[in-house]
Design a protein around this motif. Structure first.
Motif, PDB file in Angstrom:
ATOM      1  N   PHE A  26       0.805  -1.215   0.000  1.00  0.00           N
ATOM      2  CA  PHE A  26       0.000   0.000   0.000  1.00  0.00           C
ATOM      3  C   PHE A  26       0.844   1.273   0.000  1.00  0.00           C
ATOM      4  CE2 PHE A  26      -2.546  -3.438   1.438  1.00  0.00           C
ATOM      5  CZ  PHE A  26      -3.775  -3.217   0.844  1.00  0.00           C
ATOM      6  N   ALA A  27       2.159   1.132  -0.088  1.00  0.00           N
ATOM      7  CA  ALA A  27       3.063   2.287  -0.050  1.00  0.00           C
ATOM      8  C   ALA A  27       2.783   3.269  -1.183  1.00  0.00           C
ATOM      9  CB  ALA A  27       4.515   1.825  -0.090  1.00  0.00           C
ATOM     10  N   HIS A  28       2.326   2.764  -2.324  1.00  0.00           N
ATOM     11  CA  HIS A  28       2.074   3.652  -3.465  1.00  0.00           C
ATOM     12  C   HIS A  28       0.902   4.612  -3.210  1.00  0.00           C
ATOM     13  CE1 HIS A  28      -0.817   0.422  -4.184  1.00  0.00           C
ATOM     14  NE2 HIS A  28      -1.487   1.279  -4.921  1.00  0.00           N
ATOM     15  N   HIS A  29       0.121   4.371  -2.168  1.00  0.00           N
ATOM     16  CA  HIS A  29      -0.975   5.272  -1.813  1.00  0.00           C
ATOM     17  C   HIS A  29      -0.469   6.524  -1.080  1.00  0.00           C
ATOM     18  CE1 HIS A  29      -4.424   2.780  -2.933  1.00  0.00           C
ATOM     19  NE2 HIS A  29      -3.710   1.738  -2.515  1.00  0.00           N
ATOM     20  N   LYS A  30       0.816   6.554  -0.797  1.00  0.00           N
ATOM     21  CA  LYS A  30       1.474   7.681  -0.116  1.00  0.00           C
ATOM     22  C   LYS A  30       0.758   8.020   1.196  1.00  0.00           C
ATOM     23  CE  LYS A  30       4.190   8.514  -3.733  1.00  0.00           C
ATOM     24  NZ  LYS A  30       5.374   7.795  -3.817  1.00  0.00           N
ATOM     25  N   LYS A  31       0.195   9.232   1.305  1.00  0.00           N
ATOM     26  CA  LYS A  31      -0.410   9.680   2.564  1.00  0.00           C
ATOM     27  C   LYS A  31      -1.650   8.876   2.934  1.00  0.00           C
ATOM     28  CE  LYS A  31       1.352  14.363   2.467  1.00  0.00           C
ATOM     29  NZ  LYS A  31       1.075  15.778   2.603  1.00  0.00           N
ATOM     30  N   ARG A  32      -2.260   8.212   1.972  1.00  0.00           N
ATOM     31  CA  ARG A  32      -3.443   7.404   2.251  1.00  0.00           C
ATOM     32  C   ARG A  32      -3.103   5.930   2.455  1.00  0.00           C
ATOM     33  NH1 ARG A  32      -8.140   6.475   2.339  1.00  0.00           N
ATOM     34  NH2 ARG A  32      -8.534   5.041   0.664  1.00  0.00           N
ATOM     35  N   ALA A  33      -1.827   5.609   2.518  1.00  0.00           N
ATOM     36  CA  ALA A  33      -1.397   4.210   2.619  1.00  0.00           C
ATOM     37  C   ALA A  33      -1.988   3.521   3.841  1.00  0.00           C
ATOM     38  CB  ALA A  33       0.125   4.114   2.634  1.00  0.00           C
ATOM     39  N   LYS A  34      -1.907   4.158   4.993  1.00  0.00           N
ATOM     40  CA  LYS A  34      -2.422   3.539   6.224  1.00  0.00           C
ATOM     41  C   LYS A  34      -3.910   3.253   6.101  1.00  0.00           C
ATOM     42  CE  LYS A  34      -3.143   4.333  11.145  1.00  0.00           C
ATOM     43  NZ  LYS A  34      -2.957   5.257  12.266  1.00  0.00           N
ATOM     44  N   GLN A  35      -4.675   4.229   5.634  1.00  0.00           N
ATOM     45  CA  GLN A  35      -6.120   4.032   5.544  1.00  0.00           C
ATOM     46  C   GLN A  35      -6.473   2.990   4.488  1.00  0.00           C
ATOM     47  OE1 GLN A  35      -8.319   5.300   7.829  1.00  0.00           O
ATOM     48  NE2 GLN A  35      -9.535   3.694   6.881  1.00  0.00           N
ATOM     49  N   ALA A  36      -5.754   2.985   3.364  1.00  0.00           N
ATOM     50  CA  ALA A  36      -6.011   1.984   2.323  1.00  0.00           C
ATOM     51  C   ALA A  36      -5.724   0.579   2.856  1.00  0.00           C
ATOM     52  CB  ALA A  36      -5.160   2.275   1.088  1.00  0.00           C
ATOM     53  N   PHE A  37      -4.660   0.446   3.631  1.00  0.00           N
ATOM     54  CA  PHE A  37      -4.301  -0.832   4.253  1.00  0.00           C
ATOM     55  C   PHE A  37      -5.403  -1.285   5.204  1.00  0.00           C
ATOM     56  CE2 PHE A  37      -2.035  -2.739   7.992  1.00  0.00           C
ATOM     57  CZ  PHE A  37      -1.654  -3.936   7.402  1.00  0.00           C
ATOM     58  N   LEU A  38      -5.850  -0.384   6.074  1.00  0.00           N
ATOM     59  CA  LEU A  38      -6.903  -0.735   7.036  1.00  0.00           C
ATOM     60  C   LEU A  38      -8.231  -1.018   6.334  1.00  0.00           C
ATOM     61  CD1 LEU A  38      -6.040   1.817   9.856  1.00  0.00           C
ATOM     62  CD2 LEU A  38      -5.599  -0.655   9.844  1.00  0.00           C
ATOM     63  N   ASP A  39      -8.523  -0.289   5.262  1.00  0.00           N
ATOM     64  CA  ASP A  39      -9.748  -0.549   4.485  1.00  0.00           C
ATOM     65  C   ASP A  39      -9.730  -1.950   3.878  1.00  0.00           C
ATOM     66  OD1 ASP A  39     -10.676   1.994   5.094  1.00  0.00           O
ATOM     67  OD2 ASP A  39     -10.210   2.838   3.112  1.00  0.00           O
ATOM     68  N   GLU A  40      -8.556  -2.370   3.398  1.00  0.00           N
ATOM     69  CA  GLU A  40      -8.444  -3.715   2.810  1.00  0.00           C
ATOM     70  C   GLU A  40      -8.627  -4.787   3.885  1.00  0.00           C
ATOM     71  OE1 GLU A  40      -8.086  -6.602  -0.171  1.00  0.00           O
ATOM     72  OE2 GLU A  40      -8.548  -4.456  -0.243  1.00  0.00           O
ATOM     73  N   ILE A  41      -8.083  -4.547   5.070  1.00  0.00           N
ATOM     74  CA  ILE A  41      -8.285  -5.491   6.171  1.00  0.00           C
ATOM     75  C   ILE A  41      -9.776  -5.606   6.477  1.00  0.00           C
ATOM     76  CG2 ILE A  41      -7.921  -5.878   8.651  1.00  0.00           C
ATOM     77  CD1 ILE A  41      -5.136  -4.581   8.264  1.00  0.00           C
ATOM     78  N   LYS A  42     -10.440  -4.472   6.564  1.00  0.00           N
ATOM     79  CA  LYS A  42     -11.879  -4.453   6.853  1.00  0.00           C
ATOM     80  C   LYS A  42     -12.659  -5.213   5.779  1.00  0.00           C
ATOM     81  CE  LYS A  42     -15.551  -1.237   8.107  1.00  0.00           C
ATOM     82  NZ  LYS A  42     -15.867   0.172   8.386  1.00  0.00           N
ATOM     83  N   LYS A  43     -12.310  -4.974   4.528  1.00  0.00           N
ATOM     84  CA  LYS A  43     -12.985  -5.657   3.406  1.00  0.00           C
ATOM     85  C   LYS A  43     -12.801  -7.171   3.500  1.00  0.00           C
ATOM     86  CE  LYS A  43     -12.432  -6.276  -1.524  1.00  0.00           C
ATOM     87  NZ  LYS A  43     -11.541  -5.960  -2.639  1.00  0.00           N
ATOM     88  N   GLN A  44     -11.558  -7.605   3.692  1.00  0.00           N
ATOM     89  CA  GLN A  44     -11.282  -9.040   3.734  1.00  0.00           C
ATOM     90  C   GLN A  44     -11.877  -9.697   4.987  1.00  0.00           C
ATOM     91  OE1 GLN A  44     -10.206 -10.675   1.187  1.00  0.00           O
ATOM     92  NE2 GLN A  44      -9.736  -8.831   0.027  1.00  0.00           N
ATOM     93  N   ALA A  45     -11.858  -8.975   6.110  1.00  0.00           N
ATOM     94  CA  ALA A  45     -12.415  -9.518   7.351  1.00  0.00           C
ATOM     95  C   ALA A  45     -13.925  -9.707   7.242  1.00  0.00           C
ATOM     96  CB  ALA A  45     -12.087  -8.592   8.523  1.00  0.00           C
ATOM     97  N   GLY A  46     -14.561  -8.922   6.411  1.00  0.00           N
ATOM     98  CA  GLY A  46     -16.003  -9.031   6.233  1.00  0.00           C
ATOM     99  C   GLY A  46     -16.431 -10.065   5.218  1.00  0.00           C
ATOM    100  N   ASP A  47     -15.477 -10.669   4.526  1.00  0.00           N
ATOM    101  CA  ASP A  47     -15.780 -11.669   3.498  1.00  0.00           C
ATOM    102  C   ASP A  47     -15.854 -13.056   4.137  1.00  0.00           C
ATOM    103  OD1 ASP A  47     -15.833 -13.448   1.369  1.00  0.00           O
ATOM    104  OD2 ASP A  47     -14.341 -12.345   0.201  1.00  0.00           O
ATOM    105  N   LYS A  48     -17.043 -13.596   4.219  1.00  0.00           N
ATOM    106  CA  LYS A  48     -17.252 -14.898   4.868  1.00  0.00           C
ATOM    107  C   LYS A  48     -16.570 -16.051   4.131  1.00  0.00           C
ATOM    108  CE  LYS A  48     -21.681 -13.638   6.939  1.00  0.00           C
ATOM    109  NZ  LYS A  48     -21.297 -13.467   8.301  1.00  0.00           N
ATOM    110  N   THR A  49     -16.143 -15.817   2.895  1.00  0.00           N
ATOM    111  CA  THR A  49     -15.465 -16.886   2.154  1.00  0.00           C
ATOM    112  C   THR A  49     -13.976 -16.948   2.460  1.00  0.00           C
ATOM    113  OG1 THR A  49     -14.992 -15.527   0.194  1.00  0.00           O
ATOM    114  CG2 THR A  49     -17.147 -16.649   0.275  1.00  0.00           C
TER     115      THR A  49
END
Length: 131
Positions: A26-49
């Motif tokens: 997520f480093a390429h997101h620069k200043k939004r890297a942390k939030q993009a990383f956490l958003d992906e965790i949230k997305k994957q954690a919500g996927d029951k598959t």
């Protein structure tokens, strides 16, 4: 950081299935890297598959761990395990030999990492901040 986190996550993903979310991706997101990383965790954690969610990040600060747990909290139920790497020759609470080993591994791989470069003059200080 040279400790083998990504290698362990890659192996566990292969053995257990699931998804591996690596902070370095997520480093390429620069200043939004942390939030993009956490958003992906949230997305994957919500996927029951997704049977296993592997989160690859240095979590030396309580806030880092809380951010990840908060992101995972919106997902499906399950157990959370944090893995702490220690060097067998370090005294309890010490990270000196582990940091030395990580530094040697990072320097040896040169530019073979997205964020930590072996020739970075600040490398030792960066590692010591995480210890």
């Amino acid at each position: 950081m040279g400790s083998g986190k990504s290698t362990l996550c890659r192996m566990l993903r292969h053995l257990l299935g699931g998804v591996w979310v690596n902070q370095d991706e997520f480093a390429h997101h620069k200043k939004r890297a942390k939030q993009a990383f956490l958003d992906e965790i949230k997305k994957q954690a919500g996927d029951k598959t997704v049977p296993v969610l592997l989160v690859d990040k240095i979590n030396t600060m309580r806030q880092h761990r809380m951010d990840i747990l908060d992101s995972m909290g919106a997902g499906t139920t399950g157990d959370v395990v944090f893995v702490q790497y220690v060097h067998p020759q370090d005294a309890p609470g010490s990270w000196n030999r582990a940091a030395d080993l990580c530094e040697a591994r990072i320097r040896a791989r040169g530019h073979g990492h997205r964020t930590l470069m072996g020739d970075d003059p600040k490398l030792r200080a960066i590692l010591r901040m995480t210890a």
